[in-house]
Scaffold this motif. Structure first.
Motif, PDB file in Angstrom:
ATOM      1  N   THR A 164       9.834  -8.391  -7.085  1.00 14.81           N
ATOM      2  CA  THR A 164       9.955  -9.620  -6.302  1.00 14.81           C
ATOM      3  C   THR A 164       9.316 -10.824  -6.971  1.00 14.81           C
ATOM      4  N   GLY A 165       8.362 -10.577  -7.878  1.00 10.04           N
ATOM      5  CA  GLY A 165       7.651 -11.676  -8.504  1.00 10.04           C
ATOM      6  C   GLY A 165       6.536 -12.224  -7.634  1.00 10.04           C
ATOM      7  N   VAL A 166       6.258 -11.563  -6.496  1.00  7.57           N
ATOM      8  CA  VAL A 166       5.242 -12.014  -5.552  1.00  7.57           C
ATOM      9  C   VAL A 166       4.262 -10.869  -5.327  1.00  7.57           C
ATOM     10  N   ARG A 167       2.962 -11.196  -5.312  1.00  3.24           N
ATOM     11  CA  ARG A 167       1.946 -10.181  -5.055  1.00  3.24           C
ATOM     12  C   ARG A 167       2.174  -9.585  -3.676  1.00  3.24           C
ATOM     13  N   SER A 168       2.174  -8.256  -3.601  1.00  2.00           N
ATOM     14  CA  SER A 168       2.478  -7.569  -2.349  1.00  2.00           C
ATOM     15  C   SER A 168       1.205  -7.136  -1.626  1.00  2.00           C
ATOM     16  N   ARG A 169       1.244  -7.220  -0.283  1.00  2.00           N
ATOM     17  CA  ARG A 169       0.161  -6.707   0.556  1.00  2.00           C
ATOM     18  C   ARG A 169       0.665  -5.496   1.344  1.00  2.00           C
ATOM     19  N   LEU A 170       1.708  -4.867   0.855  1.00  2.00           N
ATOM     20  CA  LEU A 170       2.327  -3.727   1.491  1.00  2.00           C
ATOM     21  C   LEU A 170       1.291  -2.664   1.868  1.00  2.00           C
ATOM     22  N   MET A 171       1.477  -2.072   3.053  1.00  2.00           N
ATOM     23  CA  MET A 171       0.591  -1.004   3.508  1.00  2.00           C
ATOM     24  C   MET A 171       1.374   0.299   3.488  1.00  2.00           C
ATOM     25  N   LEU A 172       0.784   1.320   2.862  1.00  2.00           N
ATOM     26  CA  LEU A 172       1.420   2.629   2.756  1.00  2.00           C
ATOM     27  C   LEU A 172       0.625   3.642   3.571  1.00  2.00           C
TER      28      LEU A 172
ATOM     29  N   TYR B 138      -1.877   9.717   7.905  1.00  4.71           N
ATOM     30  CA  TYR B 138      -3.303   9.698   7.565  1.00  4.71           C
ATOM     31  C   TYR B 138      -3.976   8.390   7.990  1.00  4.71           C
ATOM     32  N   ARG B 139      -3.374   7.251   7.635  1.00  5.35           N
ATOM     33  CA  ARG B 139      -3.986   5.960   7.975  1.00  5.35           C
ATOM     34  C   ARG B 139      -4.035   5.743   9.488  1.00  5.35           C
ATOM     35  N   ALA B 140      -2.987   6.128  10.196  1.00  4.75           N
ATOM     36  CA  ALA B 140      -2.966   5.948  11.645  1.00  4.75           C
ATOM     37  C   ALA B 140      -4.085   6.759  12.293  1.00  4.75           C
ATOM     38  N   LYS B 141      -4.273   7.999  11.867  1.00  4.70           N
ATOM     39  CA  LYS B 141      -5.346   8.829  12.415  1.00  4.70           C
ATOM     40  C   LYS B 141      -6.708   8.266  12.012  1.00  4.70           C
ATOM     41  N   ARG B 142      -6.819   7.825  10.758  1.00  2.15           N
ATOM     42  CA  ARG B 142      -8.090   7.270  10.282  1.00  2.15           C
ATOM     43  C   ARG B 142      -8.435   6.004  11.062  1.00  2.15           C
ATOM     44  N   ARG B 143      -7.431   5.174  11.352  1.00  2.38           N
ATOM     45  CA  ARG B 143      -7.666   3.955  12.134  1.00  2.38           C
ATOM     46  C   ARG B 143      -8.204   4.318  13.521  1.00  2.38           C
TER      47      ARG B 143
ATOM     48  N   GLY C 123      -8.390  10.247   1.183  1.00  2.00           N
ATOM     49  CA  GLY C 123      -7.329   9.259   1.015  1.00  2.00           C
ATOM     50  C   GLY C 123      -7.280   8.599  -0.356  1.00  2.00           C
ATOM     51  N   ALA C 124      -7.994   9.160  -1.343  1.00  2.96           N
ATOM     52  CA  ALA C 124      -8.062   8.525  -2.669  1.00  2.96           C
ATOM     53  C   ALA C 124      -6.701   8.469  -3.352  1.00  2.96           C
ATOM     54  N   THR C 125      -5.924   9.545  -3.260  1.00  2.87           N
ATOM     55  CA  THR C 125      -4.602   9.552  -3.887  1.00  2.87           C
ATOM     56  C   THR C 125      -3.675   8.576  -3.173  1.00  2.87           C
ATOM     57  N   LEU C 126      -3.782   8.508  -1.858  1.00  2.00           N
ATOM     58  CA  LEU C 126      -3.006   7.550  -1.072  1.00  2.00           C
ATOM     59  C   LEU C 126      -3.307   6.120  -1.508  1.00  2.00           C
ATOM     60  N   GLU C 127      -4.579   5.793  -1.700  1.00  2.00           N
ATOM     61  CA  GLU C 127      -4.962   4.444  -2.145  1.00  2.00           C
ATOM     62  C   GLU C 127      -4.334   4.128  -3.505  1.00  2.00           C
ATOM     63  N   ALA C 128      -4.402   5.091  -4.434  1.00  2.00           N
ATOM     64  CA  ALA C 128      -3.827   4.881  -5.767  1.00  2.00           C
ATOM     65  C   ALA C 128      -2.309   4.719  -5.683  1.00  2.00           C
ATOM     66  N   LEU C 129      -1.673   5.538  -4.866  1.00  2.00           N
ATOM     67  CA  LEU C 129      -0.231   5.461  -4.686  1.00  2.00           C
ATOM     68  C   LEU C 129       0.180   4.125  -4.076  1.00  2.00           C
ATOM     69  N   GLN C 130      -0.622   3.623  -3.140  1.00  2.00           N
ATOM     70  CA  GLN C 130      -0.341   2.309  -2.559  1.00  2.00           C
ATOM     71  C   GLN C 130      -0.409   1.226  -3.625  1.00  2.00           C
TER      72      GLN C 130
END
Length: 197
Positions: A116-124, A129-134, A98-105
């Protein structure tokens, strides 16, 4: 009152630059109320929807540049925007562990923050991959908690990224007789499951 939405153009948003005098480092802040909602009347959720829209546009352009087939699903989960790229052959966007996914996020969060001017906590997520990993981590954490509760001996798990550690900590917190801590430095930071004393 929140800032007006910027018009969507064919040009991708430039990434923030370390030079504050640079044009692409300038962001227009959104009004944020004291309660953190981003303004009047559901504007907090409006900001999350806007984050998703900006991320979706950014990722659509990226997929076009890379000539990768995929659809973008946007959602709001709790207090964060959630974006998923689904379909097609997406392994290159996930990368090893998931290293490329982390960088892309992180790149997507930067594009959203600039807009937006606001720090984002967006999840990608990409290709589920993340759903299966969870799901895998939930099983691992529950089994580890059971072993530690039975043996009374602590166990150290493999190094994990912050998302993965949070999943494990949440599972461990729901099991009686054990607790968890993180130890080490990134990127080798790991969860330790300990018996309660």
């Amino acid at each position: 009152m929140s800032a007006p939405q910027q018009p969507v153009t064919d040009n991708p948003p430039a990434l923030p630059d370390a030079d504050p005098a640079s044009d692409d480092a300038v962001v227009e802040p959104v009004d944020v109320e004291a309660d953190g909602t981003g303004g009047a009347g559901g504007a907090g959720e409006d900001l999350l929807v806007r984050e998703g829209d900006v991320a979706g546009d950014y990722l659509e352009r990226l997929l076009d540049i890379l000539d990768v087939d995929g659809d973008i699903d946007l959602d709001v989960e709790g207090d964060r925007a959630s974006v998923a790229i689904v379909g097609g052959k997406l392994g290159d966007l996930i990368g090893p562990d998931g290293a490329t996914l982390e960088a892309l996020q992180e790149l997507t969060r930067l594009a959203v923050a600039q807009s937006t001017g606001v720090r984002s906590r967006l999840m990608l997520d990409v290709g589920g991959y993340r759903a299966k990993r969870r799901a895998d981590l939930t099983s691992l954490a529950a089994e580890t908690a059971r072993r530690v509760a039975a043996s009374g001996q602590p166990e150290r798990l493999s190094p994990m990224n912050p998302f993965e550690r949070k999943v494990v900590h949440d599972v461990i917190a729901s099991v009686a007789g054990v607790h968890s801590e993180s130890e080490g430095e990134e990127p080798r930071r790991r969860v330790v499951v300990l018996p309660d004393r």
